[in-house]
Design an enzyme around this catalytic site. Structure first.
Site, PDB file in Angstrom:
ATOM      1  N   HIS A   1      37.417  39.630  34.204  1.00  0.00           N
ATOM      2  CA  HIS A   1      36.854  38.221  33.806  1.00  0.00           C
ATOM      3  C   HIS A   1      35.964  37.781  34.796  1.00  0.00           C
ATOM      4  O   HIS A   1      35.511  38.256  35.638  1.00  0.00           O
ATOM      5  CB  HIS A   1      38.018  37.284  34.073  1.00  0.00           C
ATOM      6  CG  HIS A   1      38.486  37.103  35.479  1.00  0.00           C
ATOM      7  ND1 HIS A   1      39.401  37.985  36.271  1.00  0.00           N
ATOM      8  CD2 HIS A   1      38.364  35.795  36.333  1.00  0.00           C
ATOM      9  CE1 HIS A   1      39.488  37.372  37.375  1.00  0.00           C
ATOM     10  NE2 HIS A   1      39.137  36.328  37.314  1.00  0.00           N
TER      11      HIS A   1
ATOM     12  N   HIS B   7      35.091  35.191  36.748  1.00  0.00           N
ATOM     13  CA  HIS B   7      35.205  34.384  38.059  1.00  0.00           C
ATOM     14  C   HIS B   7      34.266  35.168  39.003  1.00  0.00           C
ATOM     15  O   HIS B   7      34.366  36.270  38.989  1.00  0.00           O
ATOM     16  CB  HIS B   7      36.685  34.042  38.671  1.00  0.00           C
ATOM     17  CG  HIS B   7      37.224  32.808  37.712  1.00  0.00           C
ATOM     18  ND1 HIS B   7      38.528  32.799  37.834  1.00  0.00           N
ATOM     19  CD2 HIS B   7      36.673  31.870  37.102  1.00  0.00           C
ATOM     20  CE1 HIS B   7      38.812  31.760  36.852  1.00  0.00           C
ATOM     21  NE2 HIS B   7      37.804  31.068  36.460  1.00  0.00           N
TER      22      HIS B   7
ATOM     23  N   ASP C 209      34.408  35.684  42.298  1.00  0.00           N
ATOM     24  CA  ASP C 209      34.800  36.782  43.382  1.00  0.00           C
ATOM     25  C   ASP C 209      34.940  38.167  42.500  1.00  0.00           C
ATOM     26  O   ASP C 209      35.488  39.128  43.305  1.00  0.00           O
ATOM     27  CB  ASP C 209      36.196  36.337  43.761  1.00  0.00           C
ATOM     28  CG  ASP C 209      37.262  35.852  42.862  1.00  0.00           C
ATOM     29  OD1 ASP C 209      36.895  35.442  41.755  1.00  0.00           O
ATOM     30  OD2 ASP C 209      38.611  36.188  43.286  1.00  0.00           O
ATOM     31  N   HIS C 210      34.896  38.339  41.195  1.00  0.00           N
ATOM     32  CA  HIS C 210      35.128  39.387  40.624  1.00  0.00           C
ATOM     33  C   HIS C 210      33.871  39.868  39.683  1.00  0.00           C
ATOM     34  O   HIS C 210      33.806  40.876  39.124  1.00  0.00           O
ATOM     35  CB  HIS C 210      36.293  39.360  39.373  1.00  0.00           C
ATOM     36  CG  HIS C 210      37.489  39.064  39.895  1.00  0.00           C
ATOM     37  ND1 HIS C 210      38.636  39.869  40.160  1.00  0.00           N
ATOM     38  CD2 HIS C 210      38.160  37.854  40.341  1.00  0.00           C
ATOM     39  CE1 HIS C 210      39.862  39.200  40.521  1.00  0.00           C
ATOM     40  NE2 HIS C 210      39.330  38.123  40.881  1.00  0.00           N
TER      41      HIS C 210
ATOM     42  N   HIS D 205      45.101  34.057  32.292  1.00  0.00           N
ATOM     43  CA  HIS D 205      44.638  33.556  33.664  1.00  0.00           C
ATOM     44  C   HIS D 205      43.870  32.236  32.779  1.00  0.00           C
ATOM     45  O   HIS D 205      43.638  32.193  31.721  1.00  0.00           O
ATOM     46  CB  HIS D 205      43.619  34.486  34.098  1.00  0.00           C
ATOM     47  CG  HIS D 205      42.889  34.101  35.393  1.00  0.00           C
ATOM     48  ND1 HIS D 205      43.754  33.734  36.503  1.00  0.00           N
ATOM     49  CD2 HIS D 205      41.365  33.960  35.875  1.00  0.00           C
ATOM     50  CE1 HIS D 205      42.925  33.465  37.405  1.00  0.00           C
ATOM     51  NE2 HIS D 205      41.470  33.483  37.178  1.00  0.00           N
TER      52      HIS D 205
ATOM     53  N   ASP E 159      43.670  39.017  37.815  1.00  0.00           N
ATOM     54  CA  ASP E 159      44.114  37.735  37.966  1.00  0.00           C
ATOM     55  C   ASP E 159      44.878  37.476  36.624  1.00  0.00           C
ATOM     56  O   ASP E 159      44.326  37.344  35.575  1.00  0.00           O
ATOM     57  CB  ASP E 159      43.022  36.571  38.123  1.00  0.00           C
ATOM     58  CG  ASP E 159      42.431  36.929  39.602  1.00  0.00           C
ATOM     59  OD1 ASP E 159      42.271  37.680  40.104  1.00  0.00           O
ATOM     60  OD2 ASP E 159      41.281  35.943  39.700  1.00  0.00           O
TER      61      ASP E 159
ATOM     62  N   HIS F  83      43.698  41.542  46.670  1.00  0.00           N
ATOM     63  CA  HIS F  83      43.322  40.070  46.003  1.00  0.00           C
ATOM     64  C   HIS F  83      44.177  39.093  46.954  1.00  0.00           C
ATOM     65  O   HIS F  83      44.831  38.255  46.313  1.00  0.00           O
ATOM     66  CB  HIS F  83      43.449  40.416  44.484  1.00  0.00           C
ATOM     67  CG  HIS F  83      42.729  38.846  43.977  1.00  0.00           C
ATOM     68  ND1 HIS F  83      43.310  37.699  43.975  1.00  0.00           N
ATOM     69  CD2 HIS F  83      41.554  38.792  43.440  1.00  0.00           C
ATOM     70  CE1 HIS F  83      42.396  36.609  43.247  1.00  0.00           C
ATOM     71  NE2 HIS F  83      41.550  37.282  43.050  1.00  0.00           N
TER      72      HIS F  83
END
Length: 305
Positions: free
Chosen positions: A63, A65, A67-68, A142, A209, A267
């Protein structure tokens, strides 16, 4: 180096810490190296882990976001700078197409590598050109659209050396038997089934997530290794639910109910300086091997069944 292993590049969730880089994971699977969820700093962590851009064969983003995915820009430019001699397949939610495009075009650079895109709009099988495994995805739960991934090696026949010896078979005859399924030898028909057994292919699931959901269970079903987020401890289950995450106990229950063999938790929220509670909660729910991922760890897939 293990032929099949998970190389952990980073284990932090939203905020990196002094000891945890943002997300990043490379699954080595024979000649394949699949990069999952490249967060900030991925390119540098690859150097520390001894993984070159030319090793990579696929990139999979769960996805969009930061941090990914924020490390995608640097990785894409690096594979072009290094003139990786093969195409790279990229998988990501189609709803994040503009983020993918923006990251791939973040600055000026010279394109030298074919990036074959596979935007995902529905769960199910994915195209994986040239792969020695089947690749599939399932929808996660999520606040933004997210998909997890599963790799499954087809079952295969393993030759039984003792049976070959009993029948006096060796050399080119064995290869012919494997190709043709049966041969005539010493006046009788020998079938491949007589000298082999079916072995289950290995499998791997990557679940980031998400809240507890059907997709997470589907991906984890019977896998040899489940890599799954455990952002919070059970004491913070309300926060996990609010923000669309799992606790360590929830992640372990998914693994237990799905019949996974090895559970890798990762994570982690910056609120936890140590992860002893995560480990204890996981062991309460799951009887198999539990690994608390750490940056730059190398975790081999468990031996074949």
């Amino acid at each position: 180096m293990s032929q099949r292993e998970l190389v952990v590049l980073g284990t932090a969730s939203q905020v990196p810490t002094a000891h945890r880089n943002h997300n990043g994971y490379v699954l080595r699977w024979g000649g394949e190296a699949i990069l999952f969820d490249p967060g900030e700093g991925t390119q540098r962590q690859m150097i520390h882990a001894g993984i070159s851009a030319t090793d990579l064969s696929r990139i999979a983003v769960t996805h969009f976001h930061g941090d990914h995915s924020l490390g995608l820009a640097g990785v894409v430019q690096r594979i072009n700078l290094d003139r990786v001699p093969h195409p790279i397949d990229a998988y990501y939610p189609s709803s994040g197409q503009r983020y993918f495009d923006n990251l791939c075009d973040a600055t000026a650079y010279h394109r030298t590598v074919e990036l074959r895109t596979h935007p995902i709009s529905e769960p199910g099988p994915l195209q994986a050109p040239g792969a020695p495994f089947r690749l599939a995805t399932a929808r996660l739960d999520h606040p933004v659209e997210a998909f997890g991934y599963r790799l499954t090696e087809p079952d295969y026949r393993a030759i039984l050396p003792d049976r070959l010896t009993e029948l006096g078979l060796s050399g080119p005859l064995v290869g012919r038997l494997q190709r043709e399924g049966e041969i005539t030898w010493r006046g009788r028909t020998v079938r491949l089934e007589e000298v082999s057994t079916v072995r289950r292919g290995q499998s791997f699931a990557f679940v980031m997530d998400t809240r507890v959901c059907a997709g997470a269970h589907e991906l984890a079903a019977g896998v040899d290794m489940l890599v799954i987020e455990a952002t919070f401890t059970d004491a913070d289950a309300a926060l996990a639910e609010e923000h669309g995450h799992l606790t360590a106990g929830q992640a372990a229950r998914i693994a237990a109910e799905a019949g996974a063999r090895t559970l890798v938790l990762t994570h982690f929220s910056q609120r936890y300086r140590v992860l002893d509670t995560h480990l204890a909660e996981a062991h309460r729910e799951f009887d198999g091997e539990v690994v608390i991922a750490s940056d730059l760890a190398r975790i081999p897939l468990p031996p074949r069944r």
